[in-house]
Design a protein around this motif. Structure first.
Motif, PDB file in Angstrom:
ATOM      1  N   THR A 227       1.445  11.684   4.645  1.00  0.00           N
ATOM      2  CA  THR A 227       1.018  10.746   5.686  1.00  0.00           C
ATOM      3  C   THR A 227       1.148   9.307   5.196  1.00  0.00           C
ATOM      4  O   THR A 227       1.639   8.427   5.908  1.00  0.00           O
ATOM      5  CB  THR A 227      -0.434  11.027   6.091  1.00  0.00           C
ATOM      6  N   VAL A 228       0.709   9.077   3.955  1.00  0.00           N
ATOM      7  CA  VAL A 228       0.817   7.734   3.374  1.00  0.00           C
ATOM      8  C   VAL A 228       2.281   7.322   3.244  1.00  0.00           C
ATOM      9  O   VAL A 228       2.644   6.175   3.543  1.00  0.00           O
ATOM     10  CB  VAL A 228       0.122   7.685   2.001  1.00  0.00           C
ATOM     11  N   ALA A 229       3.128   8.247   2.796  1.00  0.00           N
ATOM     12  CA  ALA A 229       4.551   7.940   2.647  1.00  0.00           C
ATOM     13  C   ALA A 229       5.165   7.549   3.984  1.00  0.00           C
ATOM     14  O   ALA A 229       5.960   6.609   4.067  1.00  0.00           O
ATOM     15  CB  ALA A 229       5.287   9.142   2.050  1.00  0.00           C
TER      16      ALA A 229
ATOM     17  N   SER B 141       6.811   3.928   4.687  1.00  0.00           N
ATOM     18  CA  SER B 141       8.258   3.837   4.896  1.00  0.00           C
ATOM     19  C   SER B 141       8.637   3.437   6.318  1.00  0.00           C
ATOM     20  O   SER B 141       9.721   2.890   6.533  1.00  0.00           O
ATOM     21  CB  SER B 141       8.922   5.174   4.538  1.00  0.00           C
ATOM     22  N   HIS B 142       7.767   3.676   7.276  1.00  0.00           N
ATOM     23  CA  HIS B 142       8.131   3.383   8.668  1.00  0.00           C
ATOM     24  C   HIS B 142       7.174   2.383   9.317  1.00  0.00           C
ATOM     25  O   HIS B 142       7.573   1.287   9.716  1.00  0.00           O
ATOM     26  CB  HIS B 142       8.172   4.677   9.486  1.00  0.00           C
ATOM     27  N   ASP B 143       5.905   2.748   9.410  1.00  0.00           N
ATOM     28  CA  ASP B 143       4.958   1.945  10.181  1.00  0.00           C
ATOM     29  C   ASP B 143       4.738   0.565   9.582  1.00  0.00           C
ATOM     30  O   ASP B 143       4.449  -0.397  10.310  1.00  0.00           O
ATOM     31  CB  ASP B 143       3.610   2.671  10.283  1.00  0.00           C
TER      32      ASP B 143
ATOM     33  N   LEU C 298       7.620  -5.268   8.780  1.00  0.00           N
ATOM     34  CA  LEU C 298       7.742  -6.246   7.702  1.00  0.00           C
ATOM     35  C   LEU C 298       9.164  -6.781   7.618  1.00  0.00           C
ATOM     36  O   LEU C 298       9.387  -7.980   7.426  1.00  0.00           O
ATOM     37  CB  LEU C 298       7.335  -5.614   6.376  1.00  0.00           C
ATOM     38  N   ASN C 299      10.141  -5.894   7.753  1.00  0.00           N
ATOM     39  CA  ASN C 299      11.536  -6.328   7.728  1.00  0.00           C
ATOM     40  C   ASN C 299      11.845  -7.286   8.878  1.00  0.00           C
ATOM     41  O   ASN C 299      12.608  -8.247   8.725  1.00  0.00           O
ATOM     42  CB  ASN C 299      12.467  -5.117   7.779  1.00  0.00           C
TER      43      ASN C 299
ATOM     44  N   ILE D 169       5.750  -4.454  -3.032  1.00  0.00           N
ATOM     45  CA  ILE D 169       4.545  -3.628  -3.211  1.00  0.00           C
ATOM     46  C   ILE D 169       4.676  -2.317  -2.444  1.00  0.00           C
ATOM     47  O   ILE D 169       4.337  -1.241  -2.947  1.00  0.00           O
ATOM     48  CB  ILE D 169       3.297  -4.405  -2.758  1.00  0.00           C
ATOM     49  N   ILE D 170       5.188  -2.386  -1.228  1.00  0.00           N
ATOM     50  CA  ILE D 170       5.374  -1.170  -0.426  1.00  0.00           C
ATOM     51  C   ILE D 170       6.354  -0.236  -1.106  1.00  0.00           C
ATOM     52  O   ILE D 170       6.136   0.983  -1.171  1.00  0.00           O
ATOM     53  CB  ILE D 170       5.852  -1.539   0.998  1.00  0.00           C
TER      54      ILE D 170
END
Length: 344
Positions: free
Chosen positions: A140-142, A146-148, A153-154, A181-182
């Motif tokens: 869930t964290v990954a 990676s998406h949410d 941010l990008n 950091i992400i």
């Protein structure tokens, strides 16, 4: 009963697992102390004492697992199997427990018997359940990282780079730092994955990992190479994090004033080589090194001496080493810097 028979039964009595001996029809002819005390420990009803047909007791339980145990034991007593093993869940008034039932057939005076043992595996099963829950949370964290988080941010980073203002440059740096950091957090989460190994070559992997790191004016020197079994992607993470650590804490960082003049700040070298007997490899730098008292702490999650560090880089190295069954330690390099040794 002979002396040897008495000693054997006394030995079974001290076992922590529940043990019983069944005759050829499934009747219980012997139980050890743990078997007899099991109802008292759990608050269950004792209905499987000596003289009782254990197969009938299992079948009377009315659940699939008890019937499965009875079927396996019947196959054992009928001579269709020499040994059986069944893992099962056992709810009790004092809490849920898990067991493995193991059975083995033997003959005595021409008669067939079965030795039945129930081994408590509750701690192992609870650990497995906890690990599955933890892995689900990590997934869930990954996904969140990676998406949410990364996608918006990008977008923000792209817009910030178009802004014409005195505030644009620090804003872009901050967003880039967030992206870094992400990436490290995502790498940390994924470092718990099971290693899928194949044969890799150290020199090739080191050169490839070096290309993925911002090394400024530092140079890589591969002093030796060897082939070994590793997960290529996870190995890249190990090398990249060791390289980043070497560059960040290399000779461009100030050493003590006593030897500061002896340092050529324009020449930084990171060395990769093999350990004795090629049972591992090392990554060494020419930086300040790691004090002896801190060499275990650097692998802890969140430990960092850099103002902008996340403290995850070397924790990732440790976790990936563990996933491979490797050992990792820090010592001093020939130039007085840090030397990371990974032994297979």
């Amino acid at each position: 009963m002979t002396v040897n028979d008495s000693m054997l039964l006394s030995g079974l009595d001290v076992l922590p697992s529940q043990v019983a001996i069944l005759d050829g029809t499934g009747d219980i002819v012997f139980t050890n102390r743990a078997w007899r005390e099991f109802p008292t420990e759990t608050g269950a009803v004792a209905d499987d004492h000596v003289g009782t047909n254990y197969l009938e007791v299992c079948e009377a339980g009315g659940d699939d697992e008890a019937s499965r145990i009875a079927d396996r034991l019947r196959a054992l007593l009928d001579g269709d199997r020499e040994r059986v093993s069944v893992e099962y869940f056992c709810p009790t008034p004092r809490g849920d427990r898990w067991f493995t039932m193991r059975g083995i057939e033997f003959e005595e005076s021409g008669e067939r018997y079965a030795l039945v043992m129930h081994v408590d595996i509750t701690n192992r099963k609870q650990s497995e359940i906890g690990l599955r829950n933890q892995n689900a949370q990590l997934e869930t964290v990954a996904g969140l990282l990676s998406h949410d988080l990364r996608n918006p941010l990008n977008v923000a980073l792209g817009r910030a780079e178009l802004v014409e203002s005195e505030h644009a440059e620090p804003l872009v740096r901050s967003l880039q730092r967030m992206e870094s950091i992400i990436s490290e957090a995502l790498e940390f989460v994924q470092s718990d994955e099971t290693a899928t190994t194949r044969t890799v070559e150290l020199r090739k992997r080191a050169n490839r990992a070096w290309e993925q790191v911002e090394t400024d004016d530092a140079e890589l020197s591969v002093a030796g190479s060897t082939e070994f079994e590793a997960d290529p992607q996870l190995l890249n993470h190990v090398l990249e994090n060791c390289f980043r650590n070497a560059v960040e804490h290399g000779s461009a960082s100030p050493r003590s004033h006593a030897n500061e003049d002896a340092v050529d700040h324009d020449e930084r070298t990171v060395v990769v080589g093999t350990l004795d007997l090629e049972d591992g490899f090392f990554v060494a730098d020419d930086g300040r090194g790691v004090p002896v008292e801190d060499r275990d702490r650097v692998f802890e999650d969140g430990y960092t001496t850099a103002a902008t560090g996340t403290g995850l880089g070397l924790a990732i190295v440790q976790r990936i080493a563990d996933a491979h069954g490797w050992r990792v330690r820090i010592t001093e390099s020939e130039s007085g810097g840090a030397r990371f040794e990974i032994r297979f």
